[in-house]
Scaffold this motif. Structure first.
Motif, PDB file in Angstrom:
ATOM      1  N   ARG A  14      49.996  44.755  38.182  1.00 12.88           N
ATOM      2  CA  ARG A  14      48.782  45.456  37.774  1.00 12.88           C
ATOM      3  C   ARG A  14      48.471  45.158  36.311  1.00 12.88           C
ATOM      4  O   ARG A  14      47.317  44.939  35.934  1.00 12.88           O
ATOM      5  CB  ARG A  14      48.981  46.955  37.963  1.00 12.88           C
ATOM      6  CG  ARG A  14      47.721  47.735  38.153  1.00 12.88           C
ATOM      7  CD  ARG A  14      47.856  49.083  37.504  1.00 12.88           C
ATOM      8  NE  ARG A  14      47.772  48.936  36.065  1.00 12.88           N
ATOM      9  CZ  ARG A  14      48.293  49.767  35.198  1.00 12.88           C
ATOM     10  NH1 ARG A  14      48.974  50.807  35.604  1.00 12.88           N
ATOM     11  NH2 ARG A  14      48.158  49.564  33.910  1.00 12.88           N
ATOM     12  N   LEU A  71      42.133  43.012  44.168  1.00 12.20           N
ATOM     13  CA  LEU A  71      42.053  42.634  42.760  1.00 12.20           C
ATOM     14  C   LEU A  71      40.811  41.814  42.441  1.00 12.20           C
ATOM     15  O   LEU A  71      40.119  42.040  41.451  1.00 12.20           O
ATOM     16  CB  LEU A  71      43.326  41.846  42.416  1.00 12.20           C
ATOM     17  CG  LEU A  71      43.646  41.562  40.960  1.00 12.20           C
ATOM     18  CD1 LEU A  71      43.657  42.840  40.147  1.00 12.20           C
ATOM     19  CD2 LEU A  71      44.995  40.861  40.862  1.00 12.20           C
ATOM     20  N   VAL A 123      44.550  46.941  44.616  1.00 11.55           N
ATOM     21  CA  VAL A 123      45.253  47.254  43.374  1.00 11.55           C
ATOM     22  C   VAL A 123      46.329  48.321  43.584  1.00 11.55           C
ATOM     23  O   VAL A 123      47.394  48.269  42.994  1.00 11.55           O
ATOM     24  CB  VAL A 123      44.233  47.694  42.298  1.00 11.55           C
ATOM     25  CG1 VAL A 123      44.922  48.212  41.056  1.00 11.55           C
ATOM     26  CG2 VAL A 123      43.323  46.525  41.958  1.00 11.55           C
TER      27      VAL A 123
END
Lengths: 317, 331
Positions: B161, B114, B153
């Protein structure tokens, strides 16, 4: 567990400092500074800064292109295995072909075997078959998230592709070549400079192939079934890039035509440079040929992109 | 000055399909072009700091409008201005000043942790390092993303998410935020967290928000104003309260009597259902108040219990969509 440490390892020291600060920070939603205060400084200085920050952006994108592929180690291993096996297969066909002959089209057996393994190594670097990353985002509609960003869409993907190609050159290109070199005693460049020219030519090959793949992918804006022309392209490329058979082995007229078309820039040119078949002015000419096609095809891709943007029908939602 | 101005906005797509009745090998060649009006003359203005719900059934033209507001789609007609810019002509310039979250898509790098996506945004939007750090710290804490920063992710849950996507859309201090179904598919807890985050964002930063959703709780919780479109046309623009009054001003008093009785007659109400000792009395806000009705009922029958049902905004919207919602004065 591995996945968690993975990200941390890739971050630079500065980034890590930043994120550790983030983790201990306090959540405050301060208002952004008012706009319009930026833009002091000499115009020329500003331009230099702007160019610098653009370069930094595309460098960062390329890094991520590299890392994306680095994530899938099992796929890399399987790919190396397959590429090597097919390299051996092609090598034995060539050995049979050369039985009792000295040289064909200026290529002796050792040249041809080297050619075979360099092309096996370059296969993924120029991604000759089935690269549909952009087409898939067009099909799903996810492309809107990229279009909604302040960046040059074509450069953004080119940078990603350069990162990807670098990964594939190191992890998919070198291993099959080294194995081939050990088993078949391949020819290595005599001049140290050749390595440098080869590297340059390889990146130009990536640019040319990217320019093609970019346009091929954009066709998904117009064609519902883009894979049809994709398979035609794959057939043409396999042959005319010199992947299947070195272009030096083509008969007269066909060879002249193949050398003028852009496809030979994918594979044949870098391999001939590696084999030192192109020297002096011919070498510069070969690099200029690649560069010329890269620029022309990227320009064409740019036109295709603006046509696509104008007619865009974003599919789904 | 309005930050979003839309005037008589239109978008027509031409769709080709096989000509009706064409059969056989030539059918593919005999195609006819058909015009689909996705957005058909919509006008509205949004002031800075407003939080507006943009709703309509599937295919109403919501996403098409948002794509025109970002400059991704070029309008077929009409006028759009966002932050003083014409989006389709100055898409890149505008992109620096707006944020977008598409609930069904992600702008994060699927294969990478991320934090890699966040970090890239610093370069894409050229956010000064100080500002980037402060923003990231704030959003990571508010949305509880700290432990997830190093997770790729593809391993995040939908709710995680979505929180990541919200952060990604905000790191460059956008003035306008478009949210296209930001709560789709999320569980109640995550929905609530996202709603309270958006409310705080709007309150403390003054970010203008345009939100499309099918979840009426989003609207009820967040938006003082809603714009309803259907078949590409604007059918309502105003406050939630005014909409309830106009389209769904009817409330229902449910009474439980001591014993079954004939329908209770109270002026200004109508008994719509009787089930043993339980009766449903419908009345309009404009005609009478709940207190008056309750008093009148108590005077006529022996009450044991009562509840008042407010019109569900979902029902109102459903009725508007189906064309059944005539404003109350035609009843």
């Amino acid at each position: 567990m591995r996945a968690e440490s993975y990200g941390a390892r890739l971050l630079t020291a500065a980034d890590r400092l930043l994120y550790s600060a983030v983790r201990h920070g306090e959540a405050q939603l301060s208002r952004p500074p008012s706009r319009g205060v930026r833009g002091f400084g000499v115009p020329c200085e500003r331009a230099r800064k702007a160019i610098g920050s653009e370069m930094a952006l595309y460098w960062q994108v390329a890094l991520r292109g590299f890392r994306r592929y680095a994530t899938y180690r099992a796929a890399t291993f399987a790919g190396v295995f397959t590429n090597t096996i097919f390299g051996f297969l092609r090598a034995y066909v060539m050995i049979a072909l050369y039985a009792g002959r000295g040289s064909i089209g200026g290529f002796d057996l050792r040249d041809t075997l080297t050619y075979t393994f360099v092309t096996q190594g370059m296969l993924m670097v120029v991604y000759i078959w089935n690269w549909w990353e952009i087409a898939l985002t067009i099909r799903s509609g996810d492309i809107v998230t990229d279009f909604a960003r302040p960046l040059n869409y074509q450069l953004y993907w080119l940078a990603q592709d350069v990162g990807r190609a670098t990964y594939h050159a190191i992890f998919r290109g070198i291993p099959p070549f080294v194995i081939g070199a050990v088993v078949f005693s391949l020819r290595l460049p005599a001049h140290p400079w050749t390595w440098l020219f080869f590297l340059l030519s390889m990146y130009l090959a990536v640019a040319v192939s990217f320019a093609f793949r970019f346009m091929l992918n954009l066709s998904a804006f117009w064609l519902f079934d883009y894979r049809g022309i994709g398979s035609i392209a794959a057939a043409v490329w396999t042959f005319l890039s010199g992947f299947a058979v070195p272009i030096a082995l083509f008969p007269g007229t066909l060879q002249t035509v193949a050398r003028a078309l852009p496809f030979a820039a994918f594979v044949n040119t870098p391999v001939e440079i590696f084999l030192e078949k192109q020297q002096g002015w011919a070498l510069l000419g070969a690099l200029a040929y690649q560069l010329g096609w890269a620029l022309a095809l990227l320009a064409a891709g740019r036109l295709a992109l603006s046509a696509a943007e104008r007619k865009v029908v974003v599919q789904g939602g | 000055m309005a930050i979003v101005e839309v005037e008589d906005l239109r978008k027509t797509f031409s769709v080709t399909r096989p000509r009706t009745g064409a059969r056989g090998p030539l059918a593919l060649l005999l195609r006819e072009r058909r015009e689909v009006r996705a957005v058909d003359g919509v006008s509205f203005r949004i002031e800075p700091g407003e939080m507006v719900g943009y709703i309509g059934p599937n295919g109403a033209g919501k996403s098409t409008t948002i794509k025109m507001l970002t400059g991704i789609l070029v309008p077929s007609g009409g006028l759009v201005r966002v932050a003083g810019l014409e989006p389709s002509r100055r898409r890149v310039e505008l992109a620096r000043r707006i944020g977008i979250v598409f609930g069904q898509r992600t702008q994060l790098w699927w294969d990478l942790p991320l934090c890699d996506s966040f970090d890239l945004l610093r370069y894409i939007y050229k956010v000064p390092a100080e500002r980037f750090r402060a923003n990231l710290a704030a959003y990571v804490e508010l949305l509880e993303l700290g432990p997830l920063l190093d997770t790729p992710v593809r391993q995040l849950s939908l709710g995680q998410r979505m929180r990541g996507d919200l952060t990604a859309a905000l790191l460059h201090d956008p003035e306008v935020l478009y949210l296209d179904e930001p709560t789709i598919g999320l569980d109640v807890v995550v929905k609530e967290r996202i709603r309270s985050f958006l409310a705080q964002l709007n309150r403390e930063r003054g970010v203008t928000v345009l939100l499309t959703t099918h979840d009426m709780d989003d609207i009820e919780r967040l938006c003082s104003r809603m714009i309803v479109i259907d078949h590409g046309r604007l059918i309502y623009d105003g406050s939630l309260e005014a909409m309830k009054d106009r389209f769904g001003g009817e409330r229902v008093l449910v009474i439980d009597l001591e014993e079954a009785a004939p329908p209770v007659e109270v002026p200004g109400t109508r008994v719509v259902k009787v089930d043993g000792p339980r009766q449903w009395l419908r009345f309009r806000r404009a005609d009478t108040t709940a207190a008056e009705v309750v008093a009148a009922v108590a005077a006529r029958a022996r009450l044991r219990d009562l509840t008042i049902e407010e019109p569900e905004i979902e029902d109102i919207v459903r009725r508007i969509y189906s064309g059944a919602a005539a404003p109350i004065d035609t009843h």
